[in-house]
Design an enzyme around this catalytic site. Sequence first.
Site, PDB file in Angstrom:
ATOM      1  N   TYR A  33     141.203  55.169  32.582  1.00 52.48           N
ATOM      2  CA  TYR A  33     140.103  56.119  32.670  1.00 52.48           C
ATOM      3  C   TYR A  33     140.505  57.322  33.495  1.00 52.48           C
ATOM      4  CZ  TYR A  33     139.132  54.742  37.494  1.00 52.48           C
ATOM      5  OH  TYR A  33     139.229  54.535  38.855  1.00 52.48           O
ATOM      6  N   ARG A  52     147.948  62.865  33.390  1.00 48.04           N
ATOM      7  CA  ARG A  52     147.892  61.518  33.966  1.00 48.04           C
ATOM      8  C   ARG A  52     147.353  60.508  32.957  1.00 48.04           C
ATOM      9  NH1 ARG A  52     144.662  60.565  39.533  1.00 48.04           N
ATOM     10  NH2 ARG A  52     142.871  60.847  38.140  1.00 48.04           N
ATOM     11  N   ARG A 100     139.158  37.918  20.871  1.00 46.14           N
ATOM     12  CA  ARG A 100     139.723  37.773  22.215  1.00 46.14           C
ATOM     13  C   ARG A 100     141.033  36.981  22.205  1.00 46.14           C
ATOM     14  NH1 ARG A 100     140.094  34.681  26.630  1.00 46.14           N
ATOM     15  NH2 ARG A 100     140.069  35.779  28.634  1.00 46.14           N
ATOM     16  N   HIS A 102     144.882  37.319  24.630  1.00 47.25           N
ATOM     17  CA  HIS A 102     145.542  38.151  25.646  1.00 47.25           C
ATOM     18  C   HIS A 102     146.531  39.140  25.041  1.00 47.25           C
ATOM     19  CE1 HIS A 102     143.695  35.204  28.214  1.00 47.25           C
ATOM     20  NE2 HIS A 102     144.188  35.765  29.309  1.00 47.25           N
ATOM     21  N   LYS A 148     145.882  54.113  36.325  1.00 40.65           N
ATOM     22  CA  LYS A 148     144.432  54.192  36.597  1.00 40.65           C
ATOM     23  C   LYS A 148     143.680  53.332  35.589  1.00 40.65           C
ATOM     24  CE  LYS A 148     141.104  57.871  37.769  1.00 40.65           C
ATOM     25  NZ  LYS A 148     140.665  57.359  39.078  1.00 40.65           N
ATOM     26  N   GLU A 180     145.831  53.715  50.736  1.00 43.29           N
ATOM     27  CA  GLU A 180     144.869  54.699  50.224  1.00 43.29           C
ATOM     28  C   GLU A 180     143.486  54.093  50.362  1.00 43.29           C
ATOM     29  OE1 GLU A 180     145.083  55.387  45.956  1.00 43.29           O
ATOM     30  OE2 GLU A 180     145.774  53.345  45.618  1.00 43.29           O
ATOM     31  N   LEU A 204     147.440  55.285  43.809  1.00 43.46           N
ATOM     32  CA  LEU A 204     147.145  56.120  42.653  1.00 43.46           C
ATOM     33  C   LEU A 204     147.568  57.556  42.984  1.00 43.46           C
ATOM     34  CD1 LEU A 204     145.625  56.063  39.823  1.00 43.46           C
ATOM     35  CD2 LEU A 204     143.977  57.464  41.049  1.00 43.46           C
TER      36      LEU A 204
HETATM   37  N1  PLP Z   1     142.968  56.328  44.850  1.00 38.49           N
HETATM   38  C1  PLP Z   1     142.203  55.538  44.089  1.00 38.49           C
HETATM   39  C2  PLP Z   1     142.382  54.058  44.178  1.00 38.49           C
HETATM   40  C3  PLP Z   1     141.256  56.100  43.216  1.00 38.49           C
HETATM   41  O1  PLP Z   1     140.499  55.291  42.447  1.00 38.49           O
HETATM   42  C4  PLP Z   1     141.104  57.502  43.175  1.00 38.49           C
HETATM   43  C5  PLP Z   1     140.118  58.131  42.288  1.00 38.49           C
HETATM   44  O2  PLP Z   1     139.332  57.509  41.654  1.00 38.49           O
HETATM   45  C6  PLP Z   1     141.905  58.290  43.995  1.00 38.49           C
HETATM   46  C7  PLP Z   1     142.842  57.671  44.820  1.00 38.49           C
HETATM   47  C8  PLP Z   1     141.791  59.779  43.983  1.00 38.49           C
HETATM   48  O3  PLP Z   1     142.304  60.286  42.777  1.00 38.49           O
HETATM   49  P1  PLP Z   1     141.817  61.691  42.203  1.00 38.49           P
HETATM   50  O4  PLP Z   1     142.168  62.704  43.243  1.00 38.49           O
HETATM   51  O5  PLP Z   1     142.612  61.863  40.963  1.00 38.49           O
HETATM   52  O6  PLP Z   1     140.350  61.576  41.974  1.00 38.49           O
END
Ligand code: PLP
Length: 287
Positions: A33, A52, A100, A102, A148, A180, A204
């Site tokens: 997403y 991304r 369903r 895997h 993501k 993070e 991320l």
């Molecule tokens: N880290 C995580 C785990 C996230 O889910 C997000 C955004 O949803 C971010 C960092 C920040 O990413 P962005 O700047 O692309 O929104």
Amino acid sequence: MPQLAYVNGRILPLADATLHIEDRGTQFGDAVYEVCAVMNGRILDWQPHLVRLRRNLAELGITLDIADGPLTLQARRLIAANGHAECIIYMQVSRGTAKRDHAFPGAAPANLVMTVRRFDFAQRLRQLESGIAVITQPDNRWGRVDIKTTGLLPNVLAKQAAKQAGAFEAWLVAGETVREGSSTNAWIVKDGRIITHPTGTAILPGIARDSLIRLAHAAQLVVEQRPFTLAEALAADEAFLTSTTAPILPVVRMDGTAVGNGRTGPVVRRLAELVWNEVARQTGWRA
Ligand code: PLP
């Protein structure tokens, strides 16, 4: 006006916008997403979000049969149909609908859905003054959080723990290292140096993170992309977080302890100026 959503080529009322119960996103979290900020009706950092998204699809071997041009048009169409100048657009691509199992299904086309929600970005400017609190939580996610995916259960539980503690965010800690936030990237400032965890597989690669690094470099500020410890964070002069929905927010309390003097610091103020000027440059939006 009812809220409108996009499902596989159609725009329809949110209540009628559904996927099949055997969508692989629902059953396996087999989906990626993006969330983008829209201000003044314009999408912020659209190109990096697209890049991304494509990278994440490629990492998971999901084929999305819509090119960037038409996808951009559909996103803009949905934003316009909802009629909010300030909103966020959520886009999700799953591996499709299939019995369903895997292993990947043979020929199921990907499911693409998009929703739009009104969003008050001006609140982020008010929070720039007050600052926000974070707590820490163990990082117990899988080893590829650079992708993501919608498999966000550890993030959900961490955010809920933060909410219950009266905090805005939970910073995820592995061993001694702050990686993070549950939905934001984490930063500290020490002796004028701006420090954030490097990209790789453990965080991320946030679009807001990347944008801030570019802006900081252009302003001759020093950015160190290196792991930092919780002890360093607690001893930092300033701390902050970034994300699409919180472009920059000062962290003034961490696990109940004041960061620096417990108020928004000069480096965060300077960075916020750069960030919000960039928003204005791209979208024309000013609070
Ligand atoms: N880290 C995580 C785990 C996230 O889910 C997000 C955004 O949803 C971010 C960092 C920040 O990413 P962005 O700047 O692309 O929104």
